[in-house]
Scaffold this active site. Structure first.
Site, PDB file in Angstrom:
ATOM      1  N   CYS A  65       0.831  -1.206   0.000  1.00  0.00           N
ATOM      2  CA  CYS A  65       0.000   0.000   0.000  1.00  0.00           C
ATOM      3  C   CYS A  65       0.868   1.261   0.000  1.00  0.00           C
ATOM      4  CB  CYS A  65      -0.927  -0.011   1.206  1.00  0.00           C
ATOM      5  SG  CYS A  65      -0.064   0.194   2.778  1.00  0.00           S
ATOM      6  N   ALA A  68       2.977   1.806   3.010  1.00  0.00           N
ATOM      7  CA  ALA A  68       4.173   0.959   2.986  1.00  0.00           C
ATOM      8  C   ALA A  68       5.292   1.634   2.198  1.00  0.00           C
ATOM      9  CB  ALA A  68       3.851  -0.404   2.385  1.00  0.00           C
ATOM     10  N   ARG A  99      11.503  -4.915   6.610  1.00  0.00           N
ATOM     11  CA  ARG A  99      12.339  -4.660   5.430  1.00  0.00           C
ATOM     12  C   ARG A  99      13.784  -4.671   5.904  1.00  0.00           C
ATOM     13  NH1 ARG A  99      13.562   0.403   2.705  1.00  0.00           N
ATOM     14  NH2 ARG A  99      13.683   0.226   0.456  1.00  0.00           N
ATOM     15  N   HIS A 198       6.093   6.496  -2.214  1.00  0.00           N
ATOM     16  CA  HIS A 198       7.450   7.012  -2.475  1.00  0.00           C
ATOM     17  C   HIS A 198       7.364   8.502  -2.795  1.00  0.00           C
ATOM     18  CE1 HIS A 198       8.262   2.785  -4.365  1.00  0.00           C
ATOM     19  NE2 HIS A 198       8.328   2.729  -3.050  1.00  0.00           N
TER      20      HIS A 198
HETATM   21 FE1  CFM Z   1      13.136   0.718  -5.602  1.00  0.00          FE
HETATM   22 FE2  CFM Z   1      12.597  -1.634  -5.832  1.00  0.00          FE
HETATM   23 FE3  CFM Z   1      11.161  -0.020  -4.266  1.00  0.00          FE
HETATM   24 FE4  CFM Z   1      13.666  -0.718  -3.609  1.00  0.00          FE
HETATM   25 FE5  CFM Z   1      12.781  -2.782  -2.037  1.00  0.00          FE
HETATM   26 FE6  CFM Z   1      11.679  -3.608  -4.311  1.00  0.00          FE
HETATM   27 FE7  CFM Z   1      10.301  -2.044  -2.713  1.00  0.00          FE
HETATM   28 MO1  CFM Z   1      10.797  -4.512  -1.998  1.00  0.00          MO
HETATM   29  S1  CFM Z   1      14.524  -0.954  -5.510  1.00  0.00           S
HETATM   30  S2  CFM Z   1      12.655   1.170  -3.536  1.00  0.00           S
HETATM   31  S3  CFM Z   1      14.587  -1.593  -1.849  1.00  0.00           S
HETATM   32  S4  CFM Z   1      11.284  -0.105  -6.386  1.00  0.00           S
HETATM   33  S5  CFM Z   1      12.875  -4.671  -2.936  1.00  0.00           S
HETATM   34  S6  CFM Z   1      12.304  -3.623  -6.482  1.00  0.00           S
HETATM   35  S7  CFM Z   1       9.613  -3.673  -3.801  1.00  0.00           S
HETATM   36  S8  CFM Z   1      11.076  -2.576  -0.802  1.00  0.00           S
HETATM   37  S9  CFM Z   1       9.326  -0.172  -3.044  1.00  0.00           S
END
Ligand code: CFM
Length: 545
Positions: A65, A68, A99, A198
């Site tokens: 989500c 997250a 994580r 993000h």
């Molecule tokens: Fe970038 Fe990723 Fe992500 Fe990531 Fe991660 Fe991920 Fe993620 Mo899991 S590199 S920041 S450190 S998009 S592994 S492939 S899904 S936490 S949001």
């Protein structure tokens, strides 16, 4: 049992796609068809995929989500900021140390990562409002820890009842005086996935921290490392290599990061973007506001690491740095090659599938390629079209109700601090030599023709895909791990790395080669039978049978 089913040896990608869609109702099949793509060049253009759209209700998605993405992914690795979750305790508990972003607690020893901070909302807070409780929690944190900053995360109920977390934050910041307090409207439902989180996180980081510290930083070649989160210690290995080359990392967004790193990020001379999905807009904002150019790098894979180091050295253009980088590569590579050559006869020709977040499904193909392994199918959980097809599609991305939800900051050049790091002529000279700024071509041009690119893969399709294509290894996350292993296929978690890592840089590549060699050559999963398959003790029938 799935493994006993007939293997499609001579599979055609179109047949696989048909099989994946077969069981869906017509409307669902039509929508999913646009997210399942056979990678083929069409008159020099990359085919168009549908991405960053809502998951169809009823489908068991691999996604997380928005909360997250904000709390866990971007702010999770910050060690000297207290991250306070405003919401029911479950939202905190399930985001607590799940994580594997590592931290070293620095020289000052401040490290709040092992803690879990929550306002623990109860029924009465939902009914009468939780703002007072939130203010009290901020005060309590301040009294106990005196942190440099306290950040507040909204969970779903906060948005539903309308608690004004930004006003609470502002008031508390004023009251406390020496503690930066700000909040994120990152309710879980805010976007279609963690990707929205993000963006919400990075906007606030940029508005509330970046540029606060104007002290000159020591170092000859100063960079920001954007989108590197130190999972399994990846960031430590990258830091080691960069330091050895004489490159200074002013800030990392946000692996093993500190408040001061964000505050000083505008003092760097180049931004290097690892995870394009989670942070490319920050790189753009840094350039617009402060004049710092950005490039895409990748430290996953030994060759990719060498390439990225050379790219950084070329940007600074100093012979001393160029020589140093070459010396480091020459020093590091023999150990990597030795292990690679050792495993190669056993890994060559094997196949992999990668379904991870928004960048690893691409980056890790480099590591597999170094081992002679082919990625037959890959996709992202929540990436956007530019991560698949390349940044040239950005102007053509559809703005829908969900993307409109996410604020785009209007950034202008800082009147005092904007300083282009290179002159127009210098940039042009680099570009004429083939140097690429702000460029990312996405996953598809790097994948073989006929491979399957699938966005937002779900539980059902994952199992179907494995059953049909029988890869030698499947890479995804914890939600997929056991269902895949039950199909007799080795499964590697590329979010948490299971308990392994680092896999970045040179030492990371060695770790990865060894581990994947072990996984793809172990038959343990295919030998295993669940107890109920060996000797069923109970049998039943449905009443209608
Ligand atoms: Fe970038 Fe990723 Fe992500 Fe990531 Fe991660 Fe991920 Fe993620 Mo899991 S590199 S920041 S450190 S998009 S592994 S492939 S899904 S936490 S949001």
């Amino acid at each position: 049992m799935a493994t006993a089913k007939k293997k499609l040896v001579q599979w055609e990608p179109t047949d696989i796609k048909k099989e994946l869609l077969k069981k869906y109702p017509t409307k669902v099949a039509r929508r999913r068809a646009k997210q399942i793509l056979i990678n083929e060049a069409q008159e020099n253009t990359t085919p168009e995929i549908t991405a960053n759209v809502r998951t169809i209700p009823g489908i068991i998605t691999m996604r997380g989500c928005t909360y997250a993405g904000c709390k866990g992914v971007i702010m999770g690795p910050t060690r000297d900021i207290v991250n306070l979750v405003h919401g029911p305790i479950g939202c905190s508990f399930y985001a607590w140390l799940t994580r594997r972003n590592q931290t070293d607690a620095g020289t000052d020893g401040t490290n709040y990562i092992p803690y879990c901070f929550s306002t623990d909302m109860q029924d009465s807070d939902i009914i009468f409002g939780g703002e007072k409780k939130l203010a009290a929690a901020i005060q309590e944190i301040y009294d106990i820890f005196h942190p440099k900053a306290i950040t507040i995360f909204a969970t779903c109920p906060v948005g539903l009842i309308g608690d004004d977390i930004h006003t609470v934050a502002r008031n508390m910041k004023e009251k406390l005086g020496d503690c930066n307090v700000f909040a994120f409207s990152c309710e879980g439902y805010k976007g279609v996935s963690q990707s929205a989180g993000h963006h919400i996180a990075n906007n606030q980081v940029f508005s509330h921290m970046v540029g606060e510290n104007n002290e000159e930083k020591a170092g000859e070649y100063k960079i920001n490392l954007l989108g590197e989160y130190n999972i399994g210690g990846d960031g430590f290995e990258i830091d080691r290599v960069l330091r050895k080359c004489g490159i200074t990392t002013i800030s990392t967004f946000s692996g093993n990061s500190t408040y001061d790193q964000f505050a000083s990020a505008h003092m760097a001379d180049l931004s290097c973007v690892m995870c394009h999905r989670s942070i490319n807009y920050v790189a753009d904002m840094m350039e617009t506001k402060f004049g710092i150019p950005w490039i895409k790098v990748n430290f996953i894979g030994a060759k990719s690491t060498a390439k990225s180091l050379r790219k950084i050295a070329e940007y600074f253009g100093d012979q001393k740095l160029i020589d140093r980088v070459e010396a480091v590569i020459a020093e590091e590579m023999p150990a990597v090659d030795a292990v690679r050559e050792e495993v190669l006869p056993r890994t060559q020709g094997k196949t992999a599938m990668l379904f991870v977040g928004g960048s690893r499904a691409h980056h890790y193909q480099d590591l597999f390629a170094e081992m002679g392994m082919k990625t037959v199918s890959a996709g992202y959980e929540f990436a956007h079209r530019d991560d698949y097809e390349g940044r040239q599609v950005i102007p053509h991305l559809k703005v829908d109700a969900d993307s409109r939800n996410i604020e785009e900051l209007e950034i202008e050049a800082d009147p005092e601090r904007y300083a282009p790091r290179k002159t127009e002529a210098e940039l042009k000279a680099l570009e004429e030599k083939g140097y690429k700024f702000k460029e990312y071509d996405g996953i598809m041009p790097d994948m073989e023709a006929g491979s399957l690119v699938i966005d937002d893969l779900n539980q059902y399709e994952a199992e179907k895909l494995v059953e049909l294509m029988k890869p030698d290894i499947f890479c995804a996350g914890i939600k997929e791990k056991f269902s895949i292993q039950k199909l007799g296929i080795p499964m590697k978690q590329l979010h948490s790395y299971d308990s392994g890592g680092p896999y970045a840089g040179f030492k990371g590549a060695v770790n990865f080669y060894k581990e994947i060699d072990r996984l793809v050559n172990s038959k343990v999963w295919s030998y295993m039978k669940a107890p109920w398959q060996e000797s069923p003790e109970l049998s039943a029938t449905y009443v209608w049978e």
